[in-house]
Design a protein around this motif. Structure first.
Motif, PDB file in Angstrom:
ATOM      1  N   ILE A 160       0.755  -1.355   0.123  1.00 50.76           N
ATOM      2  CA  ILE A 160       0.149  -0.089  -0.163  1.00 50.76           C
ATOM      3  C   ILE A 160       1.124   0.993  -0.393  1.00 50.76           C
ATOM      4  N   PRO A 161       1.904   1.686   1.046  1.00 52.67           N
ATOM      5  CA  PRO A 161       2.355   2.408   0.615  1.00 52.67           C
ATOM      6  C   PRO A 161       3.237   3.075  -0.228  1.00 52.67           C
ATOM      7  N   GLN A 162       3.525   1.316  -1.044  1.00 49.75           N
ATOM      8  CA  GLN A 162       4.321   1.147  -2.248  1.00 49.75           C
ATOM      9  C   GLN A 162       3.693   2.004  -3.373  1.00 49.75           C
ATOM     10  N   PHE A 163       2.997   1.851  -3.225  1.00 47.13           N
ATOM     11  CA  PHE A 163       1.526   1.996  -4.516  1.00 47.13           C
ATOM     12  C   PHE A 163       1.492   3.430  -4.438  1.00 47.13           C
ATOM     13  N   ILE A 164       1.778   4.182  -2.670  1.00 47.97           N
ATOM     14  CA  ILE A 164       1.227   5.752  -3.061  1.00 47.97           C
ATOM     15  C   ILE A 164       2.247   5.990  -3.376  1.00 47.97           C
ATOM     16  N   PHE A 165       3.324   6.329  -2.794  1.00 46.52           N
ATOM     17  CA  PHE A 165       4.889   6.500  -3.293  1.00 46.52           C
ATOM     18  C   PHE A 165       5.270   6.716  -5.012  1.00 46.52           C
ATOM     19  N   THR A 166       4.447   5.109  -5.921  1.00 46.74           N
ATOM     20  CA  THR A 166       4.947   4.583  -7.268  1.00 46.74           C
ATOM     21  C   THR A 166       3.597   6.369  -7.441  1.00 46.74           C
ATOM     22  N   GLU A 167       2.632   6.388  -7.499  1.00 49.66           N
ATOM     23  CA  GLU A 167       1.716   7.179  -7.482  1.00 49.66           C
ATOM     24  C   GLU A 167       2.198   8.119  -8.125  1.00 49.66           C
ATOM     25  N   ALA A 168       2.798   9.036  -6.851  1.00 46.44           N
ATOM     26  CA  ALA A 168       3.042  10.106  -6.171  1.00 46.44           C
ATOM     27  C   ALA A 168       4.797  10.691  -7.564  1.00 46.44           C
ATOM     28  N   GLY A 169       5.126   9.834  -7.715  1.00 47.35           N
ATOM     29  CA  GLY A 169       6.358   9.692  -8.641  1.00 47.35           C
ATOM     30  C   GLY A 169       5.936   9.983  -9.982  1.00 47.35           C
ATOM     31  N   LEU A 170       5.382   8.361  -9.887  1.00 48.69           N
ATOM     32  CA  LEU A 170       4.503   9.247 -12.113  1.00 48.69           C
ATOM     33  C   LEU A 170       3.911  10.571 -12.201  1.00 48.69           C
ATOM     34  N   SER A 171       3.230  10.625 -11.083  1.00 47.48           N
ATOM     35  CA  SER A 171       2.890  12.499 -11.211  1.00 47.48           C
ATOM     36  C   SER A 171       4.035  13.541 -11.638  1.00 47.48           C
ATOM     37  N   PHE A 172       5.006  13.273 -11.326  1.00 47.05           N
ATOM     38  CA  PHE A 172       6.477  13.785 -11.422  1.00 47.05           C
ATOM     39  C   PHE A 172       6.545  14.185 -12.764  1.00 47.05           C
ATOM     40  N   LEU A 173       6.481  13.266 -13.501  1.00 48.59           N
ATOM     41  CA  LEU A 173       6.674  12.720 -14.844  1.00 48.59           C
ATOM     42  C   LEU A 173       5.546  13.040 -15.277  1.00 48.59           C
ATOM     43  N   GLY A 174       4.435  13.837 -15.174  1.00 47.41           N
ATOM     44  CA  GLY A 174       3.252  14.115 -15.888  1.00 47.41           C
ATOM     45  C   GLY A 174       2.706  13.299 -16.352  1.00 47.41           C
ATOM     46  N   ILE A 175       3.005  11.921 -15.779  1.00 47.30           N
ATOM     47  CA  ILE A 175       1.567  10.804 -16.353  1.00 47.30           C
ATOM     48  C   ILE A 175       0.635   9.890 -14.754  1.00 47.30           C
ATOM     49  N   GLY A 176      -0.512   9.973 -15.331  1.00 47.78           N
ATOM     50  CA  GLY A 176      -1.722   9.190 -14.182  1.00 47.78           C
ATOM     51  C   GLY A 176      -2.454  10.258 -14.094  1.00 47.78           C
ATOM     52  N   LEU A 177      -3.615  10.959 -13.400  1.00 50.27           N
ATOM     53  CA  LEU A 177      -4.540  11.585 -13.120  1.00 50.27           C
ATOM     54  C   LEU A 177      -4.721  12.692 -13.916  1.00 50.27           C
ATOM     55  N   THR A 178      -6.230  12.912 -14.498  1.00 54.28           N
ATOM     56  CA  THR A 178      -5.730  14.653 -14.796  1.00 54.28           C
ATOM     57  C   THR A 178      -6.375  15.340 -14.433  1.00 54.28           C
ATOM     58  N   ALA A 179      -6.323  16.516 -13.900  1.00 53.77           N
ATOM     59  CA  ALA A 179      -7.814  17.205 -14.799  1.00 53.77           C
ATOM     60  C   ALA A 179      -9.018  17.400 -13.866  1.00 53.77           C
ATOM     61  N   PRO A 180      -9.964  16.960 -13.609  1.00 54.46           N
ATOM     62  CA  PRO A 180      -9.853  17.683 -12.161  1.00 54.46           C
ATOM     63  C   PRO A 180      -9.576  16.868 -11.043  1.00 54.46           C
ATOM     64  N   GLU A 181      -8.977  15.996 -11.641  1.00 55.18           N
ATOM     65  CA  GLU A 181      -9.164  14.715 -10.227  1.00 55.18           C
ATOM     66  C   GLU A 181      -7.340  14.812 -10.165  1.00 55.18           C
ATOM     67  N   ILE A 182      -7.087  14.706  -8.511  1.00 53.49           N
ATOM     68  CA  ILE A 182      -6.084  15.073  -8.024  1.00 53.49           C
ATOM     69  C   ILE A 182      -5.525  14.277  -7.218  1.00 53.49           C
ATOM     70  N   SER A 183      -4.204  13.794  -6.767  1.00 54.15           N
ATOM     71  CA  SER A 183      -4.140  12.307  -5.710  1.00 54.15           C
ATOM     72  C   SER A 183      -3.340  13.567  -5.184  1.00 54.15           C
ATOM     73  N   LEU A 184      -2.822  12.746  -4.076  1.00 53.83           N
ATOM     74  CA  LEU A 184      -1.674  13.704  -2.988  1.00 53.83           C
ATOM     75  C   LEU A 184      -0.077  13.917  -4.176  1.00 53.83           C
TER      76      LEU A 184
END
Lengths: 303, 586, 318
Positions: free
Chosen positions: A230-254
């Motif tokens: 669980i914590p691993q996935f939370i990080f990985t998701e955060a890391g992906l956001s830095f690459l500009g991949i992941g959720l798109t507005a208006p959806e947001i994650s930490l």
């Protein structure tokens, strides 16, 4: 001088002779008992409960919409009106953080569930069929593991687009491999143990063996697996956001909030600090609870 | 005036043709080392500036930030305008000064134009040399131009010279190089014959595809031409002397440049600095002499510039950004065929607020042709009014009126869905703070003003954006145009039917096309202006094919010790030709 | 033994082939192509020439066969996007840079991490233990990018102890130019510290409850001797399993660090190549990295036998 006549029979039955005074404590009860004795784990549990409540009610506490912008009040610091300040489009950061945390936790939970389900089934299949099926399945895992993670993730997001579904696929596509390996190893090992052998000899049905022996043994592994995943996935998701991949507005994650906050770090550090702190707390709580669970579930620590 | 640097760049570009492989190598490597002499170790990092500082007198070295190096050293490919122009030189050089963007003679010393405007005879400067010491001749120009049209190479800018007799046929495979009328009459006379007189021909001469190329060197390099920088020769004020991909590039002064005595800088170090935060740290420390940045950093240094701590150069840049609407006929909402719908979307956006909220720089745009484009000696925009400003003002921040307009559009289409249930799809890409802010801003503002829903279709990079665009997965998309040459035609031509394939979302209007066609051979300036006005009117008012949002500007911060630094829009974006350093060590 | 090696080699070839194919088809599945950006401004006829020049005019399966055939000869072709760049150049110019960065991070991170792990395990349940746990969570919670920028701002900006950007080149490529490597190494080592501290702590706690440790305790061995002779040696086995994975990953793991400090390594290049759908470079780099990873795994398998006598040589009869 003691003589038999000094004693009197108060009565007993065969049944009573076999009675155990103390209640039987199942494995799970015992684990819970030991977990309760671990203050750190209990604090983590309380914190997690609090967080879960907050991600549900948090966005509504201040009554601000987390999407609607108000550019007249952009990039403000903490105030009585906006507890955590506002972001680059003047939206209440407090509300946004809890919405973001909700998404992060949900993504992590679903990804973990996927990882465990796929991993268990796959691992069980490998162990059950063995032989060339095992070989082929193992080769697939090897290929997936040898491919750089980043490549798979980016490509999946490119093919499937930037959305929640793609993100979940990208996160779990290789994560299940380790679970599958563990489950495979576990089942192969259990097959050989004396008690499973004994059960088989005694004529226990396969279903009984699975429920009574395989499941409990695997559950503890899976729970531990989940608590680290669980914590691993939370990080990985955060890391992906830095690459500009992941959720798109208006959806947001930490992760999205942190990567947005990073860009204005020199000017509005609070936009980075608040989501980062929330992320740390969530991750730390999961980790410490996981440590506690590990201790509680480890049969060798049972005394 | 900041655009002067572009002009310089062009000048440089002309020089580029080839030399031998070693040209820059044996000619200037020594210089390079000398420039670097004061610097530390072999590290590819940023110590050079600091080292230079400690040596006392002003070291004529400039440290500059960029975020990516180009990927091509072939002038004909124009892959890399900012570099090309400082290391090479063409017939003309683009200059930006108080009079706006214009061109001056560079590789050419004089030019004769025939009375009917179709034959240009360029008399070349006889003291121009390549960095291997060979003279720059008319044959180098001829080779460069014919190379550009050579179908084997497939250069993107070949159509730049389609008006040259025989060029289009050669490029499309039906003619031959020998029939192309761009020829060297002697070593220093280059003559070009056009099919029809074209007032935009001369402004194109500042572009690198029309620079000379040395046949001996390009052919010796073969496949590696343009790919391996060590094989290049240069005819501009600087030549490349070191490259570490993703890290650093060094240019050193070209001793063979004809005007070398007016070139002051001994070396220019380009550093890749991808994060604005890092660049700010380096600029504050004096490790960078020049900085281009964005967002809050830009605002911070605007303040520093007002306090006199740094210099700030701002200039118009020939780019207009806005929304393109889907004309393919497959738009997800099915509403884009109606002009009132498109207008309602366009007018719902308060340009001034958007610029303030999202960028903190740039200029609000109400037309397609930006102020940086010159026409007849001054800015085109100063000669004619903004196209949509009056109409937009009626609707600006007036949701009732906007929704009424939108509803009219729906009625005309016979759509009965209430506005609140209409969903529009907005396509954009990019993950920078600005691109995030701009798409969220637009989504919100359109939703708030029109009362419909806006869905974002966000992709990671430009090839995905093109794929989504070609598939028609959008109602409106973020897009714009940056000029290739300094004439309104460059902008207006983008919406000519299929001029750029699917790039402009399938817009097609026979009336518009006919007007563009009528410009061919039209030499009357007043008449051309009239046609341009008409074109802009069709595009933005009658058809509302594009919703302009902002005109690009260019903002550069410089340390106070940097003197005579220029930028230009059509030549080198950073023009170091006459730049010098004074007072760094004070 | 020879039979085992041959089998492993065949497996390796098969895996690499599968990886290359997977990469090829994954890239094909992405909409668009690497030339679309350039083709966008070309007249139709020139577009054809461009696609022909790069062989992209052929049907997918034909290109697949061609690509694979060339790959077998060790030729990955030239980058579609960056003129003249090849996989050979990448191995020559960029791989050493990333390798040094990755190894330095790993050596520092793993060493510190293991020390912290030992401390946490021996002081289990004390404040020190929780500090280590808290620290390691904190270190992995903060993204590389933020760490890097903060270190850069403080140590290169304000204090000016180290250069802001750059990386040793030339003769300093492997040894030298240390001042350039300090900040990037620090930035990257935190995640190793965190994971190795936790790993070793966990595995030490497992070992503590083993019978042979109890035996040693009852024999009256000193605590230090038990830790050294029994616990540490045995708890290093999971660390040994993890290490090769880290070595395999350390080379690509530094994307953000390379970008912050302008380090010309392969991590950043790889991401750019994937985003550009630059098949030749992506394929080459993927195969290279996978090969490296598999070879490291293989060496580890052999090492196991050397380190742990209980494990038989794979393929040997028990």
């Amino acid at each position: 001088m003691l003589t038999p006549d000094k004693f009197k029979i108060v009565g007993y039955t065969q049944e009573e002779a076999n009675k155990i005074d103390r209640p039987t404590i199942s494995y799970w009860q015992d684990a819970w008992r030991r977990l309760k004795k671990n203050p750190v784990a209990m604090v983590s549990l309380v914190v997690l409960c609090f967080l879960v409540i907050m991600v549900i009610i948090g966005p509504h506490i201040r009554g601000y919409d987390y999407i609607t912008m108000n550019v007249a009040e952009k990039n403000q610091g903490s105030s009585a009106k906006y507890w955590f300040g506002t972001d680059y489009l003047g939206r209440d950061l407090f509300s946004r953080i809890w919405v973001g945390a909700r998404a992060s936790i949900l993504i992590a939970l679903v990804a973990t569930a996927l990882k465990l389900i796929v991993g268990t089934l796959y691992g069980a299949a490998m162990a059950h069929f063995g032989g060339w099926v095992d070989d082929i399945l193992m080769r697939i895992i090897e290929v997936l593991n040898s491919l750089p993670n980043l490549l798979i993730t980016i490509l999946i997001m490119m093919v499937l687009g930037n959305n929640m579904f793609a993100l979940l696929v990208a996160l779990s596509i290789t994560a299940w491999c380790s679970t599958a390996r563990q489950v495979r190893g576990m089942i192969k090992q259990l097959k050989e143990t004396e008690y499973v052998y004994a059960a088989e000899v005694l004529g226990a049905k396969p279903l009984h063996i699975i429920i009574k022996h395989y499941v409990p043994n695997m559950l503890s592994i899976l729970i531990l697996n989940a608590s680290t995943a669980i914590p691993q996935f939370i990080f990985t998701e955060a890391g992906l956001s830095f690459l500009g991949i992941g959720l798109t507005a208006p959806e947001i994650s930490l992760g999205v909030l942190i990567s947005q906050g990073q860009k204005t770090l020199d000017f509005y550090p609070s936009q980075l600090v608040y989501p980062c702190v929330v992320l740390c707390v969530i991750v730390m709580a999961f980790n410490l609870l996981g440590d506690g669970l590990r201790d509680a579930l480890d049969p060798r620590l049972r005394q | 005036m900041h655009n002067m640097k572009k002009a310089l760049a062009l000048l440089l570009a002309g020089v580029m043709t080839i030399g031998t492989l070693t040209a820059c190598g044996d000619g200037t490597t020594e210089v390079a080392t000398a420039g670097d002499a004061g610097t530390v170790s072999t590290a590819t990092g940023s110590g050079d500036a600091a080292a230079a500082e400690s040596t006392g007198a002003d070291t004529q070295v400039m440290n500059v930030r960029t975020t990516a190096f180009g990927n091509n050293y072939d002038v004909q490919d124009m892959g890399w305008r900012w570099m090309m122009a400082d290391c090479y030189e063409g017939l003309y050089r683009n200059v930006a000064d108080s009079e706006g963007e214009h061109f001056v003679l560079a590789g050419a010393e004089s030019v004769d134009v025939s009375e009917d405007g179709t034959v240009y005879t360029f008399h070349l400067r006889q003291n121009a040399k390549w960095s291997d010491g060979q003279p720059v001749t008319a044959h180098d120009y001829e080779y460069g131009w014919k190379r550009l049209a050579n179908p084997e190479y497939g250069y993107s800018y070949a159509s730049f010279i389609y008006n040259v007799v025989g060029a289009e046929e050669y490029n499309l495979g039906t003619g031959s190089a020998d029939d192309m009328m761009a020829v060297a009459l002697d070593d220093y006379t280059f003559q070009v014959t056009l099919e029809v007189a074209d007032p935009t021909f001369e402004v194109k001469l500042v572009a690198t595809p029309l620079y000379p190329t040395r046949q001996d060197i390009a052919e010796a390099a073969g496949d590696q031409w343009g790919k391996d920088w060590t094989l290049c020769v240069y005819n501009g004020p600087f030549c490349m002397s070191e490259l570490v991909e993703d890290n650093k590039m060094v240019w050193t002064k070209n001793p063979y440049y004809w005007d070398a005595e007016n070139t002051h800088l001994e070396a220019i170090n380009w550093y890749i600095v991808s994060e604005d935060s890092t660049a700010a740290t380096m600029f504050d420390n004096g490790e960078l002499d020049q900085l281009q940045t964005s967002g809050d950093y830009s605002i911070k240094y605007q303040g520093e510039a007002e306090a006199g701590n740094v210099q700030r150069l701002v200039s118009d840049y020939p780019g207009t950004i806005g929304l393109r609407f889907n004309f393919f006929g497959n738009d997800p909402s099915g509403l884009m065929s109606n002009v009132k719908i498109r207008k309602a979307i366009s007018y719902a956006i308060d340009r001034e607020e958007m610029i303030e909220a999202v960028y903190g720089r740039y200029k609000a745009a109400y037309s397609y042709i930006p102020p940086a484009i010159s026409f007849d000696g001054s800015s085109y925009r100063s000669q004619t009014e903004e196209v949509i400003s009056t109409e937009q003002a009626e609707y600006n921040n007036n949701p009732e009126k906007l929704q009424a307009l939108f509803q009219e559009g729906l009625d005309e289409l016979g759509v009965t869905t209430p506005i609140s249930e209409v969903t529009l799809t907005f396509l954009s890409s990019g993950s920078t703070t600005e691109s995030q802010a701009e798409r969220e801003y637009l989504q919100q503002t359109i939703q708030q003003k029109l009362g419909c829903k806006v869905e974002l279709n966000t992709v990671g990079d430009s090839s995905l954006l093109k794929a989504e665009r070609d598939a028609g997965n959008f109602d409106m998309m973020y897009g714009g145009w940056y000029a290739d040459y300094n004439d309104p035609l460059d902008f207006m031509y983008t919406y000519y039917t299929d001029a750029y394939g699917t790039s402009f979302a399938g817009y097609s209007n026979p009336e518009y096309d006919a007007l563009i066609d009528s410009l061919t051979g039209e030499t009357d300036i007043a008449k051309r202006k009239e046609i341009y006005q008409e074109l802009e009117n069709i595009l933005l008012i009658e058809d509302c094919a594009f919703a302009p949002l902002y005109y690009s500007t260019k903002e550069v911060f410089l340390q106070n010790w940097v003197k005579d630094y220029r930028t230009s829009s059509f030549g080198a974006s950073a023009e170091f030709y006459i730049t010098y350093i004074e007072g760094r060590n004070k | 033994m020879a039979k085992y090696l041959i089998r492993r080699f065949c497996e390796l070839v098969l895996t690499i082939f599968l990886i290359a194919s997977a990469t090829f088809f994954l890239l094909e599945a992405v909409p668009g192509d690497p030339l679309s950006e350039r083709a966008d401004k070309l007249p139709v006829q020139s577009r054809e020439i461009l696609y022909k020049r790069y062989g992209l005019d052929k049907p997918m399966m034909e290109r697949y066969v061609l690509t694979m055939t060339r790959m077998c000869k060790g030729d990955f072709g030239e980058s579609f996007v960056y003129a003249g760049q090849t996989v050979g150049g990448l191995i020559h110019d960029r791989l050493p840079v990333s390798a040094r960065l990755g190894l330095q991070q790993m050596i520092l991170g793993v060493t510190v991490g293991l020390l912290l792990g030992i401390v946490a395990a021996t002081k289990r349940g004390t404040a020190i233990d929780y500090m280590v746990v808290g620290l390691s969570v904190l270190l992995i919670s903060i993204p590389h990018l933020i760490f890097g920028l903060m270190l850069q701002k403080i140590f290169a900006g304000t204090l000016r102890w180290f250069p802001t950007i750059g990386w040793p080149a030339g003769k300093d490529l492997w040894l030298g130019g240390w001042e350039y490597t300090v900040l990037p190494t620090l930035t990257g080592c935190f995640s190793y510290i965190a994971s190795y501290a936790r790993l070793l702590k966990t595995s030490m706690l497992d070992v503590v409850n083993q019978d042979y440790v109890l035996t040693a305790e009852s024999k009256g061995l000193s605590k230090g001797a038990i830790i050294r002779k029994h616990i540490l040696r045995n708890s290093f086995i999971p660390v040994m399993t993890q290490l090769p994975m880290s070595v395999g990953m350390c080379i690509t793991g530094s994307f953000f660090i390379e970008s912050i400090y302008s380090i010309p390594g392969i991590g950043q290049y790889y991401v750019t190549a994937v985003n550009n759908q630059d098949l030749s470079i992506v394929l080459g780099e993927t195969v290279l990295l996978s090969l490296l990873y598999i070879i490291i795994l293989f060496i580890t398998d052999i090492l196991y036998v050397v380190v742990d006598p209980r494990i038989a040589m794979p393929g040997q009869e028990h």
